[in-house]
Write a protein that holds these residues in place. Structure first.
Motif, PDB file in Angstrom:
ATOM      1  N   ARG A 653       0.839  -1.192   0.000  1.00 20.19           N
ATOM      2  CA  ARG A 653       0.000   0.000   0.000  1.00 20.19           C
ATOM      3  C   ARG A 653       0.879   1.248   0.000  1.00 20.19           C
ATOM      4  O   ARG A 653       2.006   1.241   0.511  1.00 20.19           O
ATOM      5  CB  ARG A 653      -0.953   0.006   1.192  1.00 20.19           C
ATOM      6  CG  ARG A 653      -0.278   0.085   2.551  1.00 20.19           C
ATOM      7  CD  ARG A 653      -1.305   0.219   3.664  1.00 20.19           C
ATOM      8  NE  ARG A 653      -0.668   0.410   4.970  1.00 20.19           N
ATOM      9  CZ  ARG A 653      -1.268   0.943   6.014  1.00 20.19           C
ATOM     10  NH1 ARG A 653      -2.521   1.354   5.916  1.00 20.19           N
ATOM     11  NH2 ARG A 653      -0.616   1.078   7.170  1.00 20.19           N
ATOM     12  N   ILE A 654       0.356   2.320  -0.576  1.00 19.14           N
ATOM     13  CA  ILE A 654       1.081   3.585  -0.703  1.00 19.14           C
ATOM     14  C   ILE A 654       0.405   4.607   0.201  1.00 19.14           C
ATOM     15  O   ILE A 654      -0.778   4.919   0.026  1.00 19.14           O
ATOM     16  CB  ILE A 654       1.070   4.108  -2.162  1.00 19.14           C
ATOM     17  CG1 ILE A 654       1.328   2.982  -3.159  1.00 19.14           C
ATOM     18  CG2 ILE A 654       2.046   5.257  -2.320  1.00 19.14           C
ATOM     19  CD1 ILE A 654       2.675   2.337  -3.051  1.00 19.14           C
ATOM     20  N   LEU A 655       1.152   5.144   1.166  1.00 15.82           N
ATOM     21  CA  LEU A 655       0.581   6.139   2.073  1.00 15.82           C
ATOM     22  C   LEU A 655       1.553   7.305   2.230  1.00 15.82           C
ATOM     23  O   LEU A 655       2.762   7.107   2.377  1.00 15.82           O
ATOM     24  CB  LEU A 655       0.298   5.535   3.447  1.00 15.82           C
ATOM     25  CG  LEU A 655      -0.869   4.549   3.552  1.00 15.82           C
ATOM     26  CD1 LEU A 655      -0.959   3.986   4.954  1.00 15.82           C
ATOM     27  CD2 LEU A 655      -2.181   5.223   3.163  1.00 15.82           C
ATOM     28  N   ASP A 656       0.993   8.505   2.220  1.00 13.66           N
ATOM     29  CA  ASP A 656       1.806   9.682   2.497  1.00 13.66           C
ATOM     30  C   ASP A 656       2.160   9.708   3.982  1.00 13.66           C
ATOM     31  O   ASP A 656       1.446   9.161   4.829  1.00 13.66           O
ATOM     32  CB  ASP A 656       1.026  10.951   2.128  1.00 13.66           C
ATOM     33  CG  ASP A 656       1.898  12.193   2.174  1.00 13.66           C
ATOM     34  OD1 ASP A 656       2.492  12.538   1.146  1.00 13.66           O
ATOM     35  OD2 ASP A 656       1.999  12.796   3.265  1.00 13.66           O
ATOM     36  N   LEU A 657       3.271  10.347   4.295  1.00 13.99           N
ATOM     37  CA  LEU A 657       3.682  10.476   5.696  1.00 13.99           C
ATOM     38  C   LEU A 657       2.572  11.086   6.544  1.00 13.99           C
ATOM     39  O   LEU A 657       2.349  10.677   7.694  1.00 13.99           O
ATOM     40  CB  LEU A 657       4.938  11.353   5.789  1.00 13.99           C
ATOM     41  CG  LEU A 657       6.263  10.728   5.356  1.00 13.99           C
ATOM     42  CD1 LEU A 657       7.336  11.806   5.266  1.00 13.99           C
ATOM     43  CD2 LEU A 657       6.687   9.635   6.328  1.00 13.99           C
ATOM     44  N   ALA A 658       1.877  12.068   5.970  1.00  6.41           N
ATOM     45  CA  ALA A 658       0.800  12.711   6.727  1.00  6.41           C
ATOM     46  C   ALA A 658      -0.302  11.716   7.055  1.00  6.41           C
ATOM     47  O   ALA A 658      -0.888  11.751   8.157  1.00  6.41           O
ATOM     48  CB  ALA A 658       0.238  13.890   5.931  1.00  6.41           C
TER      49      ALA A 658
END
Length: 687
Positions: A653-658
């Motif tokens: 899965r791809i998640l932004d740091l925020a």
């Protein structure tokens, strides 16, 4: 005989080399003139030893080889001039000359070994052949010849060694052989410097260090620089902002080699064809028609005039001499200083394949600026010819019409936050601490999740912030990288005028491209701001104890993908990792991370130019991810998110740091009203 002949050979080689040097300088000065401040030559030794070797030293074996070979040659040549040229035959000087020649010989052997081809040690594909194969043998010839001819100075003669005739070094067959070997070495080492042999990189490279177009990259431009105060892996600092284009100039951009600044032509000529840029270029790896090493050599051909027939390295994939096409050899492209570069010397697709990731610039030991040259040529294609790739042209048209590349109504920039009641800076005449720059990810449903997470974090950290709302326009990054400097400057000027009306301490954005443009490129137009990427700002909130997060409910392995415009462009590698450390997740690094991170393929307008290749760049990056075994990829850029999520599943899965931080936030419990025992207020009394 040699005692008479040697001074003649040395001074003749120096004279021919000097004549070639004058010719070489004239070739460089065909470019656009800027004042030539000769005292800058005094900076060359320190820049060579500090800055250039700091890059070379990333390959320890090659660094030691270069020190031995180059240092040995420089010392041996200087001593040979004194001892043999001027006849100061002092045994101490002779001993130093022997030592320098021996050191050079050891380095030359290492250079030669690197270029051998065997079943167990194949020839490195990134290296060029041709004259470069000859160079190592010339280095050996010079060092051996100079060593042998200098032995009598310290008392070693053939008579001492093997009991042969005492004057054999002064006459006879051995003297002729030694003279021939020395002539070979002197021609390569001295004459070749100015007349176009492989050693021209030493001559051009020295001048390039002195007259570099970006002096900020060097230690001497920063009085407080020291080995302990480096900017990540850099000496000096990262000078990465594109140079502004004079829109009143007769020709916009670079049409022909003579349109480059003369310092750029000098930089091209300094190329040592080591292939480091080729080995890290994402477009080349994907089989798109760009090899940055070949591109620089194309510029050298254009500067000097001729064709690429003598080029002996890997070509641009899909083109003549390339790795995917059956066209034999080179020689299909030619040009001169006053000839158009595209398409005679370089195909337009080669320029549009570049993602402007600066991996080539980062690795170049000669500190050549490939990206500047590519954007300069794109400017001419876009502004003078109007030949931007179709999707890129549509994005520019939209920017002109609506101030955003998607052609959307700017009034809808905050539709995603209708329920968040985000304050607008227009309602805060007293000013705010943080102006949140949304970027054009505000129009993208996927990036809106990142922005909502960031707003949640800012509120949890008690940050005083506001947004511009519909007054925010595109930063101009895409237009500028596609070569439309006119549209970029218009957007920059309008944004700067808008920002000048409001009071704020700093700008925070989740978009590295906006972060770079606002922080590094608006300054040339009067917009000087303190700009923070959201990863840096979140790390500061953690450091200040303003955020509380819960420990991970279950073990999770995360790998972090460094965005090019945050890392290589702006040197921010630490803050995102500090954020991940604060979350308590298990972080595993990809082999290509930090300053060597592989590009996602979305920068520089590459996603719009859409040049086909053998593979997709984001697919290659996802393979890097899979080798780590990570279940989540942490990102810090809307374009990286889009490119990596475009990879076919199954994938991590791809998640932004925020998003990762927002998931883990422990929000303070809402305050419970105190129960009062006093008599009810007048308003609460029953009627």
């Amino acid at each position: 005989m040699l005692q008479t002949l040697l001074p003649i050979l040395i001074f003749a080689a120096l004279a021919l080399g000097a004549a070639g040097a004058v010719r070489r300088i004239r070739l460089w000065r065909q470019g656009q003139r800027t004042p030539m401040v000769w005292r800058r030559l005094l900076l060359m030794p320190r820049r060579y030893l500090n800055d250039l070797h700091h890059i070379v030293a990333r390959d320890k074996a090659m660094a030691h080889t270069h020190v031995a070979t180059a240092g040995g040659f420089a010392a041996a040549m200087a001593l040979a001039l004194v001892v043999h040229g001027f006849g100061w035959r002092n045994p101490i000087l002779g001993g130093l000359l022997l030592a320098a020649s021996a050191v050079m010989f050891v380095g030359a052997l290492a250079v030669n070994r690197r270029r051998l081809n065997s079943p167990t040690r194949p020839f490195p594909r990134k290296l060029s052949r041709g004259p470069w194969q000859r160079l190592s043998k010339s280095l050996i010839a010079y060092s051996v010849g100079m060593f042998l001819v200098s032995l009598p100075i310290v008392g070693f003669t053939p008579e001492n060694l093997v009991g042969v005739a005492p004057n054999v070094l002064g006459g006879g067959v051995l003297a002729i052989v030694l003279a021939a070997v020395l002539v070979w070495g002197l021609l390569e080492m001295l004459v070749g410097m100015g007349w176009g042999g492989p050693m021209k990189h030493a001559f051009a490279g020295s001048f390039h260090l002195a007259f570099h177009r970006r002096p900020e990259r060097f230690d001497d431009h920063h009085p407080d620089a020291s080995p302990k105060k480096t900017h990540d892996v850099h000496r000096g600092s990262r000078s990465t902002a594109l140079f502004p284009l004079d829109l009143t100039a007769k020709t916009l951009g670079v049409e022909k080699p003579a349109d480059f600044q003369w310092e750029q032509l000098l930089g091209f000529d300094a190329c040592v064809q080591c292939g480091r840029c080729q080995s890290v270029c994402p477009a080349y790896a994907a089989g798109q028609p760009l090899n940055p090493k070949k591109l620089i050599q194309d510029m050298v051909v254009g500067m000097a005039g001729g064709s690429d027939a003598r080029y002996a390295g890997s070509g641009h994939p899909q083109q003549a001499g390339g790795i995917d096409v059956g066209k034999p050899g080179f020689g299909h492209h030619r040009g001169g200083p006053s000839d158009a570069i595209v398409p005679q010397l370089v195909e337009a697709q080669t320029l549009w394949a570049c993602t402007t990731c600066r991996a080539c610039v980062e690795e170049c030991p000669m500190m050549i600026e490939h990206v500047d040259a590519i954007v300069d040529m794109r400017r001419f294609i876009t502004l003078e010819r109007g030949e931007t790739p179709e999707k890129g042209a549509a994005a520019i048209d939209n920017l002109i019409a609506t101030d955003n590349p998607g052609g959307l109504d700017n009034a809808s920039r905050l539709d995603w936050a209708a329920d968040l009641e985000i304050p607008r800076i227009q309602d805060r005449p007293e000013g705010v601490d943080v102006l949140l720059w949304l970027g054009d990810g505000a129009f993208d449903m996927r990036n809106q999740r990142t922005l909502r997470s960031l707003v949640k974090i800012l509120r949890a950290g008690g940050v005083d912030f506001a947004v511009l709302g519909e007054e925010e326009r595109d930063s101009g990054d895409v237009a500028r990288r596609l070569g439309d400097e006119a549209t970029f400057q218009r957007l920059a000027e309008r944004n700067i005028a808008t920002l000048s009306r409001y009071r704020f301490a700093r700008i925070v954005t989740a978009d590295p491209h906006s972060f770079h443009v606002l922080g590094r490129e608006y300054g040339a137009f009067g917009g000087d701001y303190v700009v923070r990427h959201h990863s840096t700002f979140i790390a500061e909130l953690f450091d200040g104890g303003r955020l509380s997060v819960a420990a991970p409910a279950q073990a999770e392995t995360v790998t972090y993908h460094d965005p090019c415009y945050l890392g290589r462009y702006n040197g921010e590698f630490a803050a995102p990792r500090q954020v991940l450390a604060a979350l308590g997740v298990d972080v595993v690094e990809m082999e290509r991370s930090g300053y060597r991170s592989r590009c996602c393929g979305g920068g520089g307008g590459a996603a719009l130019s859409d040049v086909p290749g053998r593979a997709r760049i984001p697919d290659m990056r996802m393979e890097d991810v899979r080798t780590t075994g990570a279940t989540t990829v942490a990102v810090a850029c809307p374009q990286c998110t889009a490119m990596l999520e475009g990879v076919v599943e199954p994938r991590p899965r791809i998640l932004d740091l925020a998003e990762l931080v927002a998931e883990a936030l422990v929000e303070p419990a809402p305050a419970v009203p105190e129960t009062s025992t006093s008599s009810p207020s007048r308003e609460e009394e029953p009627a």
